[in-house]
Design an enzyme around this catalytic site. Structure first.
Site, short mmCIF file in Angstrom:
data_model
loop_
_atom_site.label_atom_id
_atom_site.label_comp_id
_atom_site.label_asym_id
_atom_site.label_seq_id
_atom_site.Cartn_x
_atom_site.Cartn_y
_atom_site.Cartn_z
N LYS A 10 0.85 -1.21 0.00
CA LYS A 10 0.00 0.00 0.00
C LYS A 10 0.87 1.24 0.00
O LYS A 10 2.05 1.20 0.38
CB LYS A 10 -0.93 0.03 1.21
CG LYS A 10 -0.27 -0.06 2.59
CD LYS A 10 0.15 1.25 3.23
CE LYS A 10 0.66 1.08 4.66
NZ LYS A 10 1.53 2.14 5.14
N PRO A 92 10.03 -4.24 0.31
CA PRO A 92 11.04 -4.05 1.35
C PRO A 92 10.41 -3.83 2.73
O PRO A 92 9.34 -3.22 2.84
CB PRO A 92 11.80 -2.79 0.91
CG PRO A 92 11.24 -2.35 -0.37
CD PRO A 92 10.06 -3.20 -0.73
N ALA A 95 9.63 0.06 5.20
CA ALA A 95 9.57 1.05 4.12
C ALA A 95 8.27 1.85 4.14
O ALA A 95 8.12 2.81 3.39
CB ALA A 95 9.72 0.35 2.77
N GLY A 96 7.30 1.44 4.96
CA GLY A 96 6.01 2.15 5.00
C GLY A 96 5.04 1.67 3.95
O GLY A 96 4.04 2.33 3.66
N GLY A 99 4.24 -4.26 3.94
CA GLY A 99 4.53 -5.62 3.48
C GLY A 99 4.17 -6.69 4.52
O GLY A 99 3.43 -7.63 4.21
N SER A 101 2.27 -6.51 7.10
CA SER A 101 0.83 -6.48 7.40
C SER A 101 0.05 -7.20 6.30
O SER A 101 -0.89 -7.95 6.56
CB SER A 101 0.34 -5.04 7.51
OG SER A 101 0.99 -4.39 8.57
N SER A 102 0.44 -6.94 5.06
CA SER A 102 -0.23 -7.57 3.94
C SER A 102 0.01 -9.08 3.93
O SER A 102 -0.92 -9.87 3.66
CB SER A 102 0.27 -6.94 2.63
OG SER A 102 -0.45 -7.45 1.55
N ASP A 131 -2.67 -1.64 10.43
CA ASP A 131 -3.04 -1.58 9.01
C ASP A 131 -3.31 -2.97 8.40
O ASP A 131 -3.52 -3.09 7.20
CB ASP A 131 -2.03 -0.77 8.17
CG ASP A 131 -0.63 -1.34 8.25
OD1 ASP A 131 -0.44 -2.38 8.89
OD2 ASP A 131 0.28 -0.72 7.64
O1 C5P Z 1 -0.35 -1.39 15.02
P1 C5P Z 1 1.07 -1.68 14.74
O2 C5P Z 1 1.56 -2.91 15.42
O3 C5P Z 1 1.42 -1.63 13.30
O4 C5P Z 1 1.85 -0.47 15.40
C1 C5P Z 1 3.20 -0.54 15.73
C2 C5P Z 1 3.49 0.62 16.69
O5 C5P Z 1 3.37 1.87 15.98
C3 C5P Z 1 2.54 0.73 17.86
O6 C5P Z 1 2.98 -0.06 18.93
C4 C5P Z 1 2.63 2.20 18.17
O7 C5P Z 1 3.80 2.50 18.89
C5 C5P Z 1 2.77 2.85 16.79
N1 C5P Z 1 1.48 3.26 16.23
C6 C5P Z 1 0.84 4.36 16.76
N2 C5P Z 1 -0.35 4.76 16.23
C7 C5P Z 1 -0.92 4.13 15.19
C8 C5P Z 1 -0.28 3.00 14.64
C9 C5P Z 1 0.92 2.59 15.18
O8 C5P Z 1 1.35 4.99 17.70
N3 C5P Z 1 -2.08 4.56 14.70
#
Ligand code: C5P
Length: 256
Positions: A10, A92, A95-96, A99, A101-102, A131
């Site tokens: 994404k 990668p 990278a944002g 990957g 998550s998908s 995500d």
């Molecule tokens: O949800 P995910 O495991 O991808 O998030 C990883 C980390 O990124 C969370 O533990 C949090 O520190 C940060 N995060 C956040 N706010 C979001 C998504 C992620 O602070 N909306």
């Protein structure tokens, strides 16, 4: 039966961080766009569950989000779902582009299909990561709250050039930096995590500068993308860059 499913990446076309929450997460509002760049997840029912990985390097196989997805689905269905899983990485990490998550969301869909089980996949997905639920549906969606409350919107046909400097950014580090460097959202900088990412990784500033003002960061970084008129201009732009690049187009929702 073996199934092979693309786990698509994404881009965040914009991203506003609204506030830090009491649980440490941040409320955001972002437009998520699925693109045709993808990993490949292959699943075969087996005697026991194994995971092998090829393609771009992955740091830690044991903590892989696919195995998390598998364990949570077993828990939810109260069934053993032994599966030989193979992941080929093209997206990668750090990278944002979502990957990992998908990969998790794709594994959930695939495992439910090959083992003929039903479960609340959205609920499991949001336990794995903010995500992950988006990757159960794909297409284009506005994501609110942690990023897991989704409102699908129509997908516009679009081409993107993508550039990644080879720097792996950790999402928690970037959100933590946002707490002190919130940055302002603007047309030139529609991703409000950009300043925070540049603070975490100062080398990224030079990279962003070398790309030019039409490039935007995706998610918590460190990949950048720009909108292109067509595939040829996207290929033209990436051909001149000396880093990992990709040309991708927007894809609509997966459907059933
Ligand atoms: O949800 P995910 O495991 O991808 O998030 C990883 C980390 O990124 C969370 O533990 C949090 O520190 C940060 N995060 C956040 N706010 C979001 C998504 C992620 O602070 N909306």
């Amino acid at each position: 039966m073996t199934i092979a499913l693309p786990a698509r990446a994404k881009l965040n076309l914009d991203l506003a961080v609204l506030r830090r929450r009491d649980d440490g997460y941040h409320d955001i509002r972002t437009t998520l766009q699925a693109i045709d760049l993808h990993d490949l997840v292959t699943l075969t029912p087996a005697q026991e569950t194994t995971l092998t990985i090829t393609g771009l390097p992955v740091k830690n196989t044991k903590d892989n989000t696919i195995l998390k997805a598998h364990a949570l689905l077993e828990q939810a269905t109260k069934k053993k779902l032994p599966t030989e899983i193979h992941l080929h990485k093209n997206i990668p990490a750090g990278a944002g582009m979502g990957g990992a998550s998908s990969d998790a969301a794709t594994a959930l869909r695939g495992l439910a299909a090959i083992h003929h089980v039903n479960a609340d996949l959205h609920g499991i997905a949001s336990q794995i990561g903010s995500d992950v639920p988006f990757f159960l549906i794909g297409g284009t969606a506005i994501a609110d709250q942690r990023g897991d409350h989704l409102t699908p919107v129509p997908t516009n046909p679009q081409w993107f050039a993508i550039a990644w400097p080879g720097i792996e950014l950790l999402t928690p580090d970037v959100y933590r930096a946002w707490d002190t460097v919130p940055g302002k959202i603007s047309e030139a900088m529609p991703n409000q995590l950009t300043e925070a990412a540049l603070t975490v990784e100062p080398n990224l500033r030079e990279f962003a500068k070398s790309l030019g003002p039409t490039w935007r960061m995706t998610g918590s970084g460190s990949a950048y993308f720009c909108h292109c008129a067509d595939e040829a201009s996207a290929r033209n732009i990436t051909a001149g860059l000396k880093c990992w690049t990709a040309v991708a187009q927007a894809v609509g929702p997966w459907g059933e």
